[in-house]
Design a protein around this motif. Sequence first.
Motif, mmCIF file in Angstrom:
data_model
loop_
_atom_site.group_PDB
_atom_site.id
_atom_site.type_symbol
_atom_site.label_atom_id
_atom_site.label_comp_id
_atom_site.label_asym_id
_atom_site.label_seq_id
_atom_site.Cartn_x
_atom_site.Cartn_y
_atom_site.Cartn_z
ATOM 1 N N PRO A 1 62.345 92.790 42.874
ATOM 2 C CA PRO A 1 60.957 92.855 42.388
ATOM 3 C C PRO A 1 60.302 94.180 42.759
ATOM 4 N N VAL A 2 59.616 94.774 41.800
ATOM 5 C CA VAL A 2 58.959 96.051 42.049
ATOM 6 C C VAL A 2 57.665 95.824 42.827
ATOM 7 N N PRO A 3 57.424 96.565 43.912
ATOM 8 C CA PRO A 3 56.187 96.389 44.679
ATOM 9 C C PRO A 3 54.971 96.920 43.913
ATOM 10 N N ARG A 4 53.803 96.424 44.280
ATOM 11 C CA ARG A 4 52.570 96.864 43.630
ATOM 12 C C ARG A 4 52.335 98.360 43.837
ATOM 13 N N THR A 5 52.612 98.842 45.074
ATOM 14 C CA THR A 5 52.399 100.261 45.334
ATOM 15 C C THR A 5 53.326 101.137 44.497
ATOM 16 N N ALA A 6 54.532 100.639 44.210
ATOM 17 C CA ALA A 6 55.441 101.415 43.356
ATOM 18 C C ALA A 6 54.900 101.511 41.930
ATOM 19 N N VAL A 7 54.301 100.414 41.443
ATOM 20 C CA VAL A 7 53.676 100.435 40.115
ATOM 21 C C VAL A 7 52.556 101.468 40.080
ATOM 22 N N GLU A 8 51.724 101.460 41.113
ATOM 23 C CA GLU A 8 50.605 102.401 41.160
ATOM 24 C C GLU A 8 51.096 103.845 41.254
ATOM 25 N N GLU A 9 52.132 104.077 42.068
ATOM 26 C CA GLU A 9 52.641 105.442 42.214
ATOM 27 C C GLU A 9 53.289 105.939 40.924
ATOM 28 N N LEU A 10 54.007 105.063 40.221
ATOM 29 C CA LEU A 10 54.621 105.474 38.957
ATOM 30 C C LEU A 10 53.548 105.861 37.942
ATOM 31 N N ALA A 11 52.476 105.059 37.872
ATOM 32 C CA ALA A 11 51.381 105.387 36.959
ATOM 33 C C ALA A 11 50.754 106.728 37.333
ATOM 34 N N ARG A 12 50.572 106.959 38.641
ATOM 35 C CA ARG A 12 49.958 108.212 39.083
ATOM 36 C C ARG A 12 50.835 109.401 38.729
ATOM 37 N N VAL A 13 52.146 109.290 39.018
ATOM 38 C CA VAL A 13 53.060 110.396 38.743
ATOM 39 C C VAL A 13 53.131 110.698 37.243
ATOM 40 N N CYS A 14 53.058 109.650 36.410
ATOM 41 C CA CYS A 14 53.149 109.837 34.960
ATOM 42 C C CYS A 14 51.799 110.139 34.323
ATOM 43 N N GLY A 15 50.724 110.183 35.135
ATOM 44 C CA GLY A 15 49.408 110.569 34.636
ATOM 45 C C GLY A 15 48.774 109.547 33.717
ATOM 46 N N ARG B 1 59.601 100.987 32.237
ATOM 47 C CA ARG B 1 60.684 101.793 31.664
ATOM 48 C C ARG B 1 60.155 102.749 30.600
ATOM 49 N N ARG B 2 59.284 102.220 29.751
ATOM 50 C CA ARG B 2 58.726 103.050 28.675
ATOM 51 C C ARG B 2 57.920 104.214 29.256
ATOM 52 N N LEU B 3 57.155 103.942 30.313
ATOM 53 C CA LEU B 3 56.364 104.988 30.952
ATOM 54 C C LEU B 3 57.271 106.042 31.568
ATOM 55 N N LYS B 4 58.346 105.596 32.220
ATOM 56 C CA LYS B 4 59.276 106.542 32.828
ATOM 57 C C LYS B 4 59.969 107.397 31.762
ATOM 58 N N ASP B 5 60.374 106.785 30.640
ATOM 59 C CA ASP B 5 61.045 107.530 29.574
ATOM 60 C C ASP B 5 60.124 108.575 28.959
ATOM 61 N N HIS B 6 58.865 108.196 28.745
ATOM 62 C CA HIS B 6 57.921 109.136 28.135
ATOM 63 C C HIS B 6 57.607 110.304 29.064
ATOM 64 N N SER B 7 57.757 110.100 30.359
ATOM 65 C CA SER B 7 57.462 111.174 31.310
ATOM 66 C C SER B 7 58.612 112.171 31.427
ATOM 67 N N ASP B 8 59.808 111.796 30.906
ATOM 68 C CA ASP B 8 61.006 112.644 31.003
ATOM 69 C C ASP B 8 61.414 112.906 32.449
ATOM 70 N N LEU B 9 61.003 112.048 33.366
ATOM 71 C CA LEU B 9 61.371 112.199 34.772
ATOM 72 C C LEU B 9 62.637 111.396 35.057
ATOM 73 N N SER B 10 63.558 111.998 35.769
ATOM 74 C CA SER B 10 64.760 111.274 36.196
ATOM 75 C C SER B 10 64.425 110.419 37.407
ATOM 76 N N LEU B 11 65.369 109.547 37.787
ATOM 77 C CA LEU B 11 65.160 108.729 38.982
ATOM 78 C C LEU B 11 65.058 109.605 40.226
ATOM 79 N N ALA B 12 65.837 110.671 40.254
ATOM 80 C CA ALA B 12 65.757 111.582 41.396
ATOM 81 C C ALA B 12 64.386 112.251 41.465
ATOM 82 N N ALA B 13 63.833 112.611 40.293
ATOM 83 C CA ALA B 13 62.508 113.224 40.266
ATOM 84 C C ALA B 13 61.447 112.239 40.725
#
Length: 295
Positions: A56-70, A23-35
Amino acid sequence: MPRWKELPAETSNSERQLLVQLRRLKDHSDLSLAALASRTSYSRSSWERYLNGKKPVPRTAVEELARVCGTEPTRLIVLYDVAERARAKAPAPGRADEPSSPPRSSQPSSPAQNQERGQEQGREQTPDRAQDQDQDRAQESASTLASASASARPGRTVPLGWMLAAVALAVAVAFGAGVLTARGWDDEAPAEKTGPVAVGAGYLRGQTYKCAVRRQDGELRAGRSDTREMLLDINSTGFDVVEAQCLLREKGFSPGVFDGLYDERTKGAAKKFQQAHHLVVDGIIGPDTWRELRG
């Protein structure tokens, strides 16, 4: 920035820590759920369920979120592995999200009901998007029942069994649609506080706890938790937070509350403590901050 919903009470500590960081990573990225949905292989509704602890969040979703948020995903993957091991040890819950089949009537099916069954059987769904269409199917079922009733000729006798079955099905459809709507994503409505709520292991959300800090085995302890590594950030809850709040007060940086909810006041006290002890001032209590709090 919209306020996050409270995580489900049955969420384990390890799963809670992973979701707090995501959640913290998503908030700092200023990306919406649609984005996020447009930049990853997961839909908006999937991200809503993952980040609110509904699934439960999948491992690939964790990796993709990290990638998108840099950001480097290593730390998040470590938290994911810990949460995954905890889930493996927990008893498997029943699949409560599967809609139960309506009871079959001994009366012959009407043409409208046969048509509805054919449409439902021919509709293919993926696991991630099936829940998104539940409400649409409920509305279609209600419309079909209404059309069948309206098309009945005046003066025609309708068997009592059919009538009761139709009424029961319509009530079930309306109730299911209301439940799904109530569980939808609501960025603006804050969680209502209805008094102390049990959150497992004896912790009650909304209750204030007393602090009795003493030195034991060479370190300070408030008697609520003996952790030295648990990550605490906004919306973290439990006795680990009570322990941190009590130790902050003992060190002269009282958050003013000792209720086990890591809110802005607790984070502000943690930042002042970190600055005074030459730590990274991010307001997140981790191993380094725990070491200084217990010292």
